[in-house]
Design a protein around this motif. Structure first.
Motif, PDB file in Angstrom:
ATOM      1  N   VAL A 115      -2.207 -37.546 -16.642  1.00 56.35           N
ATOM      2  CA  VAL A 115      -2.469 -38.820 -15.973  1.00 56.35           C
ATOM      3  C   VAL A 115      -1.313 -39.224 -15.058  1.00 56.35           C
ATOM      4  N   LYS A 116      -0.081 -38.988 -15.492  1.00 56.60           N
ATOM      5  CA  LYS A 116       1.083 -39.418 -14.716  1.00 56.60           C
ATOM      6  C   LYS A 116       1.230 -38.659 -13.395  1.00 56.60           C
ATOM      7  N   THR A 121      -1.139 -31.873  -7.602  1.00 54.29           N
ATOM      8  CA  THR A 121      -2.448 -31.270  -7.387  1.00 54.29           C
ATOM      9  C   THR A 121      -3.178 -31.069  -8.704  1.00 54.29           C
ATOM     10  N   ARG A 122      -2.469 -30.590  -9.714  1.00 54.01           N
ATOM     11  CA  ARG A 122      -3.097 -30.323 -11.010  1.00 54.01           C
ATOM     12  C   ARG A 122      -3.648 -31.610 -11.632  1.00 54.01           C
ATOM     13  N   GLY A 123      -2.839 -32.660 -11.652  1.00 48.72           N
ATOM     14  CA  GLY A 123      -3.282 -33.922 -12.231  1.00 48.72           C
ATOM     15  C   GLY A 123      -4.395 -34.577 -11.430  1.00 48.72           C
TER      16      GLY A 123
END
Length: 264
Positions: free
Chosen positions: A80-81, A181-183
């Motif tokens: 989330v962060k 990008t992942r989050g």
């Protein structure tokens, strides 16, 4: 659940797919979930195309949406962060344009054609992973990258439950770093799958098959998450990537052959 309910569920399962087919689906979903956790790629490319091998197109894609949504919701709290709000909003808004197009393709194309389309997406993804890995680009980028990426990603979600490859390209091409990008992708997947499922429920409904298959295959997702968490501690990233490539190539070629046979 009573023994009578269990017997009815078993009978319905046997009418839908053979026990060997069910076992293979369970194994593929488990492996895809484990690879998704360990490498960041897996279930999104495996679920929809593999289920098309055994189920009708609507049931396969709707079940894939549910399974991917469960996995994404399980992984999202850890990332989330890292979410970036602006690209998330841009991708989600433009995906709304692509989703109806993908859903229309799913409704009007024959299952054999969707198998060929799914096989093509999987095999092209292997080529991209092997020879053209996505990289972050620096410098100013055109807003059309996100617009096109979101629209095409939405169409692929509506048709095959595969939002990831194009959305990943759009984010990295716009200069977003790997962690963000992942989050952001994870949050986008939740939105894309929810919108796709709402679209499917509204215009195609949901038969008993998708709820039954989802209830059987969700444990495979949860087991795969646990295996992926432990597996990445003991298996090198190179070996995990090679395993992913082998799985995708095998599945893509099998689905391609099945699609060709169905057409002939």
């Amino acid at each position: 659940m009573t023994s009578c309910d269990s017997q009815r569920m078993l009978e319905l399962l046997q009418q839908t797919v053979s026990l060997s087919g069910l076992g293979l689906m369970f194994g593929l979903i488990l492996l895809g979930s484990a690879l998704q956790v360990a490498t960041g790629v897996g279930l999104g490319l495996i679920a929809g195309p593999s289920l098309l091998y055994f189920l009708d197109s609507i049931s396969a894609v709707q079940t894939a949406i549910i399974l991917n949504l469960v996995l994404t919701l399980c992984l999202l709290p850890t990332e989330v962060k890292s979410i970036s709000r602006k690209p998330l909003i841009d991708l989600s808004l433009w995906a709304c344009f692509g989703l109806p197009i993908g859903f229309g393709l799913l409704m009007f194309l024959e299952t054999s054609t969707l198998k060929l389309l799914g096989a093509s997406v999987v095999l092209l993804s292997v080529v991209q992973l092997k020879f053209f890995p996505a990289k972050q680009l620096s410098g100013a980028s055109s807003p059309w990258i996100t617009r096109i990426g979101g629209s095409v990603s939405g169409a692929m979600t509506g048709a095959l439950a595969i939002p990831g490859p194009v959305a990943l390209w759009a984010l990295l091409s716009s200069g977003t770093d790997a962690l963000t990008t992942r989050g952001t992708l994870r949050a986008y997947f939740v939105i894309a799958y929810l919108l796709a499922f709402a679209l499917h429920l509204g215009f195609a409904g949901a038969g008993s098959t998708i709820w039954l298959m989802s209830s059987v295959l969700i444990p495979a997702v949860l087991c795969g998450i646990a295996i992926g968490v432990f597996g990445r501690r003991f298996i090198t990233p190179l070996h995990l990537r090679r395993l992913l490539e082998i799985v995708l190539i095998t599945m893509g070629l099998s689905l391609l052959l099945k699609g060709i046979i169905d057409v002939i």
